[in-house]
Design a protein around this motif. Structure first.
Motif, mmCIF file in Angstrom:
data_model
loop_
_atom_site.group_PDB
_atom_site.id
_atom_site.type_symbol
_atom_site.label_atom_id
_atom_site.label_comp_id
_atom_site.label_asym_id
_atom_site.label_seq_id
_atom_site.Cartn_x
_atom_site.Cartn_y
_atom_site.Cartn_z
ATOM 1 N N ALA A 166 53.712 14.323 54.010
ATOM 2 C CA ALA A 166 54.191 13.712 55.212
ATOM 3 C C ALA A 166 53.641 12.646 55.601
ATOM 4 O O ALA A 166 54.276 11.559 56.143
ATOM 5 N N ALA A 167 52.329 12.398 55.357
ATOM 6 C CA ALA A 167 51.838 11.094 55.877
ATOM 7 C C ALA A 167 51.760 10.001 54.863
ATOM 8 O O ALA A 167 51.423 8.974 55.084
ATOM 9 N N GLY A 168 52.417 10.302 53.767
ATOM 10 C CA GLY A 168 52.733 9.210 52.723
ATOM 11 C C GLY A 168 51.459 9.031 51.580
ATOM 12 O O GLY A 168 51.573 8.018 51.092
ATOM 13 N N ILE A 169 50.700 9.814 51.740
ATOM 14 C CA ILE A 169 49.610 9.918 50.663
ATOM 15 C C ILE A 169 49.966 10.791 49.246
ATOM 16 O O ILE A 169 50.611 11.818 49.706
ATOM 17 N N SER A 170 49.824 10.233 48.192
ATOM 18 C CA SER A 170 50.461 10.846 47.138
ATOM 19 C C SER A 170 49.285 11.417 46.085
ATOM 20 O O SER A 170 48.297 10.986 46.387
ATOM 21 N N ALA A 171 49.534 12.229 45.274
ATOM 22 C CA ALA A 171 48.661 12.991 44.373
ATOM 23 C C ALA A 171 48.306 11.734 43.284
ATOM 24 O O ALA A 171 49.316 11.254 42.747
ATOM 25 N N LEU A 172 47.283 11.566 42.950
ATOM 26 C CA LEU A 172 46.640 10.753 41.870
ATOM 27 C C LEU A 172 46.446 11.411 40.664
ATOM 28 O O LEU A 172 46.383 12.558 40.601
ATOM 29 N N GLN A 173 46.294 10.692 39.363
ATOM 30 C CA GLN A 173 45.811 11.450 38.024
ATOM 31 C C GLN A 173 44.658 12.258 38.513
ATOM 32 O O GLN A 173 44.418 13.226 37.682
ATOM 33 N N THR A 174 43.634 11.557 39.149
ATOM 34 C CA THR A 174 42.510 12.300 39.249
ATOM 35 C C THR A 174 42.577 13.719 39.783
ATOM 36 O O THR A 174 41.880 14.605 39.423
ATOM 37 N N LEU A 175 43.462 13.597 40.888
ATOM 38 C CA LEU A 175 43.747 15.021 41.462
ATOM 39 C C LEU A 175 44.277 16.067 40.664
ATOM 40 O O LEU A 175 43.893 17.240 40.433
ATOM 41 N N ASN A 176 45.307 15.488 39.796
ATOM 42 C CA ASN A 176 45.860 16.483 38.767
ATOM 43 C C ASN A 176 44.828 16.722 37.628
ATOM 44 O O ASN A 176 44.713 18.217 37.268
ATOM 45 N N HIS A 177 43.853 16.146 37.193
ATOM 46 C CA HIS A 177 42.777 16.277 36.392
ATOM 47 C C HIS A 177 41.797 17.518 36.747
ATOM 48 O O HIS A 177 41.630 18.312 36.209
ATOM 49 N N LEU A 236 40.032 24.649 42.402
ATOM 50 C CA LEU A 236 41.366 25.161 42.583
ATOM 51 C C LEU A 236 42.089 24.511 44.224
ATOM 52 O O LEU A 236 43.018 24.419 44.169
ATOM 53 N N VAL A 237 41.020 24.289 44.784
ATOM 54 C CA VAL A 237 41.570 23.339 46.133
ATOM 55 C C VAL A 237 42.325 22.124 45.642
ATOM 56 O O VAL A 237 43.674 21.822 46.295
ATOM 57 N N ALA A 238 42.115 21.486 44.552
ATOM 58 C CA ALA A 238 42.849 20.423 43.923
ATOM 59 C C ALA A 238 44.189 20.836 43.479
ATOM 60 O O ALA A 238 45.125 20.165 43.814
ATOM 61 N N PHE A 239 44.236 21.985 42.930
ATOM 62 C CA PHE A 239 45.468 22.501 42.436
ATOM 63 C C PHE A 239 46.532 22.980 43.739
ATOM 64 O O PHE A 239 47.577 22.533 43.715
ATOM 65 N N PHE A 240 46.056 23.446 44.505
ATOM 66 C CA PHE A 240 46.809 23.764 45.952
ATOM 67 C C PHE A 240 47.150 22.595 46.801
ATOM 68 O O PHE A 240 48.216 22.319 47.132
ATOM 69 N N LEU A 241 46.327 21.500 46.705
ATOM 70 C CA LEU A 241 46.642 20.115 47.456
ATOM 71 C C LEU A 241 47.652 19.549 46.550
ATOM 72 O O LEU A 241 48.715 19.076 47.163
ATOM 73 N N GLN A 242 47.457 19.526 45.341
ATOM 74 C CA GLN A 242 48.652 19.092 44.470
ATOM 75 C C GLN A 242 50.021 19.597 44.722
ATOM 76 O O GLN A 242 51.074 18.929 44.711
ATOM 77 N N ILE A 243 49.969 20.796 44.972
ATOM 78 C CA ILE A 243 51.456 21.653 45.188
ATOM 79 C C ILE A 243 52.139 21.023 46.266
ATOM 80 O O ILE A 243 53.096 20.650 46.586
ATOM 81 N N GLY A 244 51.105 20.952 47.278
ATOM 82 C CA GLY A 244 51.669 20.481 48.614
ATOM 83 C C GLY A 244 52.059 18.655 48.737
ATOM 84 O O GLY A 244 53.111 18.621 49.424
ATOM 85 N N LEU A 245 51.254 18.044 47.817
ATOM 86 C CA LEU A 245 51.747 16.452 47.773
ATOM 87 C C LEU A 245 52.892 16.441 47.014
ATOM 88 O O LEU A 245 53.360 15.278 46.961
ATOM 89 N N THR A 246 53.166 17.216 46.195
ATOM 90 C CA THR A 246 54.416 17.095 45.406
ATOM 91 C C THR A 246 55.830 16.946 46.115
ATOM 92 O O THR A 246 56.372 15.914 45.687
ATOM 93 N N ASP A 247 55.702 17.746 47.195
ATOM 94 C CA ASP A 247 57.163 17.682 47.897
ATOM 95 C C ASP A 247 57.050 18.425 49.197
ATOM 96 O O ASP A 247 56.632 19.403 49.174
ATOM 97 N N LEU A 248 57.829 17.981 50.047
ATOM 98 C CA LEU A 248 58.114 18.839 51.423
ATOM 99 C C LEU A 248 59.354 19.802 50.997
ATOM 100 O O LEU A 248 60.196 19.421 50.588
ATOM 101 N N PRO A 249 59.063 20.799 51.278
ATOM 102 C CA PRO A 249 60.149 21.915 51.465
ATOM 103 C C PRO A 249 61.326 21.534 52.394
ATOM 104 O O PRO A 249 60.964 21.424 53.332
ATOM 105 N N ASN A 250 62.442 21.783 51.965
ATOM 106 C CA ASN A 250 63.653 21.769 52.859
ATOM 107 C C ASN A 250 63.958 22.896 53.482
ATOM 108 O O ASN A 250 63.315 24.018 53.072
ATOM 109 N N ALA A 251 64.952 22.940 54.168
ATOM 110 C CA ALA A 251 65.347 24.213 54.881
ATOM 111 C C ALA A 251 65.741 25.303 54.232
ATOM 112 O O ALA A 251 65.720 26.322 54.343
#
Length: 514
Positions: A37-48, A244-259
């Protein structure tokens, strides 16, 4: 700077979640959504880093894998039936909705998985990981993890090379792996060896076009039966949590859920009581008592981290639409938020529901080892907890020809001691039915050697409440515990280290006097 924001956000929101008695994992997912939501995206490092976390997770599963634990009635009947039923219902729903049936079947399998992280943490915190129901839950979790790995292999979509079958021979290198582990003395080098093997398994699997996770699991199996593997298992488990913190952050950074996605996640959460009820019914059918079945079912009534991993793989392969990432991540977070406090208070909840749940218990024909003994014979002394201290107390009483019987909640310990000719019975110190139904009228004293203060305090309280007037002796590991245990009704409370020091001094003075 970006890495600091990732880690700092995960820590702060994870801390808030933990203070609210929720698993930190819930905070990590929320942190990912907040960063997105703050505009920060997941980089390749986080995915790795997320990929490494998954490999370490599978390696740690391999370290715990014992084939004999997976072919027991409770595991196959309960875990297998629950999985098949959930899969069938999911497939029918997707067929009715005219959606992707293959993806729906695989999603059903994923939704039958329970959270390994939460269940093991709750069992470890309560000291019940090696108890009868703890072993049943762990075996079912490993069974589910193995199914998840097969699901990942299918969803991966790559055609394995002819050399892929050679990966199955990795566990045959166990003697070499054990020898290498024995040569590694320093604790930090053992941890480094574990990480190296996990990553090496992943690289080998990738070379033959198999999911890296499968390779990591197989290299974990190579070390699984080593007698001193527990230390590495604990360290790998902790390291895996960080990655695994990186994995859960990555999920959240992918997209915000809609209604709409939030409504779908809420609908999945409404199915959790049904999932728990199925587990409870299947455990009862397998012959467990209502209390054991309830506590085990509650530990499994969650959605799994693996559901996120497999859903992500299915979305990438086109078997499911992208919206399911957000739906499953929300459902997972919600299930953990619900399950954590319920598991923490599972015993009081069962005592409240016991008049109702007890009616469903099989009253005859059950020979399951969690059955409460109807008689203690001529025993006059009980030892609860047959670890090193408990065995020493048992031997000391036997040496003085006292009639003693030992109790333990670990079936492996019971089997070993029975083979040695000891008189040992299954018994869970927190089980209120145990103290109420045991014939204690001829018992002169009970010795409690349980490691957790909560278990010792609970046992003392229940013994006194059920009218036991004999002696109660126990241990304390911290000075402030002694007064608490005495107030609850203990007659003797000894501090092991203080008593060891007293014994050493006394023996040296006796030797000097001679």
């Amino acid at each position: 700077m970006t890495e600091l924001i990732w880690v700092g956000s995960a820590y702060l929101i994870g801390l808030i979640a933990n203070r609210l008695m929720l698993p930190p994992l819930v905070g990590y997912l929320i942190a990912g959504y907040a960063l997105h939501a703050a505009g920060i995206s997941a980089l390749q490092t986080l995915n790795h880093l997320a990929d490494i976390g998954i490999e370490l997770l599978l390696f740690s599963v391999g370290l715990k894998l014992k084939p004999s634990s997976l072919i027991r009635r409770e595991v196959l009947a309960v875990g297998g039936t629950h999985l098949l039923l959930t899969t069938a219902v999911s497939g029918l729903v997707f067929l009715w909705l005219d959606k992707q049936v293959t993806g729906g079947l695989m999603l059903g399998v994923s939704l039958s998985f329970s959270s390994t992280v939460l269940a093991i943490k709750e069992l470890e915190d309560s000291g019940e990981l090696t108890s009868l129901h703890g072993r049943d839950v762990l075996s079912i979790l490993i069974f589910q993890d193995l199914v998840a790995i097969g699901l990942l292999a299918f969803a991966d979509g790559r055609q394995p090379t002819p050399w892929a079958a050679a990966l199955l021979f990795l566990p045959l290198l166990r003697p070499l792996a054990h020898r290498l582990f024995d040569l590694t003395k320093a604790a930090e080098l053992k941890l480094l060896l574990g990480v190296t093997l996990a990553l090496a398994g992943g690289v080998l699997a990738e070379q033959v076009h198999i999911s890296r996770d499968i390779g990591a699991l197989l290299t974990g199996v190579m070390l699984a039966s080593h007698s001193n593997i527990d230390e590495l298992t604990d360290k790998i488990w902790g390291l895996k949590e960080v990655f695994l913190v990186a994995f859960f952050l990555q999920i959240g950074l992918t997209d915000l859920p809609n209604a709409e996605q939030a409504r779908m996640a809420a609908a999945l959460l409404l199915l959790l009581p049904l999932q728990g009820g199925l587990f409870f019914a299947f455990f009862l059918a397998a012959g467990l008592r209502a209390r054991t079945a309830f506590v085990s079912s509650l530990a499994l009534t969650t959605y799994s981290e693996f559901a996120l991993i497999t859903t992500n793989a299915m979305v990438n392969s086109g078997l499911l639409t992208a919206e399911w990432r957000s739906v499953i991540s929300l459902a997972l977070a919600g299930s953990l938020a619900i399950a954590a406090p319920l598991n923490r208070f599972s015993r009081p909840i069962f005592q409240w529901l016991e008049p109702i749940l007890g009616r469903f218990e099989r009253q005859s024909g059950s020979i399951h080892p969690d059955k409460i003994p109807e008689t203690l014979g001529v025993a006059e002394w009980l030892v609860m907890g047959m670890g090193r201290t408990g065995i020493s107390a048992y031997r000391a009483l036997s040496a003085q020809e006292k009639r003693v019987v030992g109790f333990d909640a670990d079936p492996t310990v019971i089997e070993q001691l029975l083979n040695e000719g000891r008189r040992v019975i299954y018994g869970d110190a927190e089980d209120s039915e145990l103290w109420l139904e045991l014939p204690l009228d001829k018992v002169k004293g009970v010795i409690l050697t349980l490691p957790e203060l909560e278990l010792r305090a609970s046992a003392i309280t229940q013994l006194r409440e059920c009218g036991f007037r004999g002696l109660i002796g126990t241990l304390c590991y911290h000075f402030d515990e002694q007064a608490v245990l005495i107030d609850l009704g203990a007659d003797f409370v000894l501090h092991p280290r203080i008593e060891t020091g007293n014994q050493i001094v006394q023996r040296m003075l006796d030797a000097d006097a001679q």
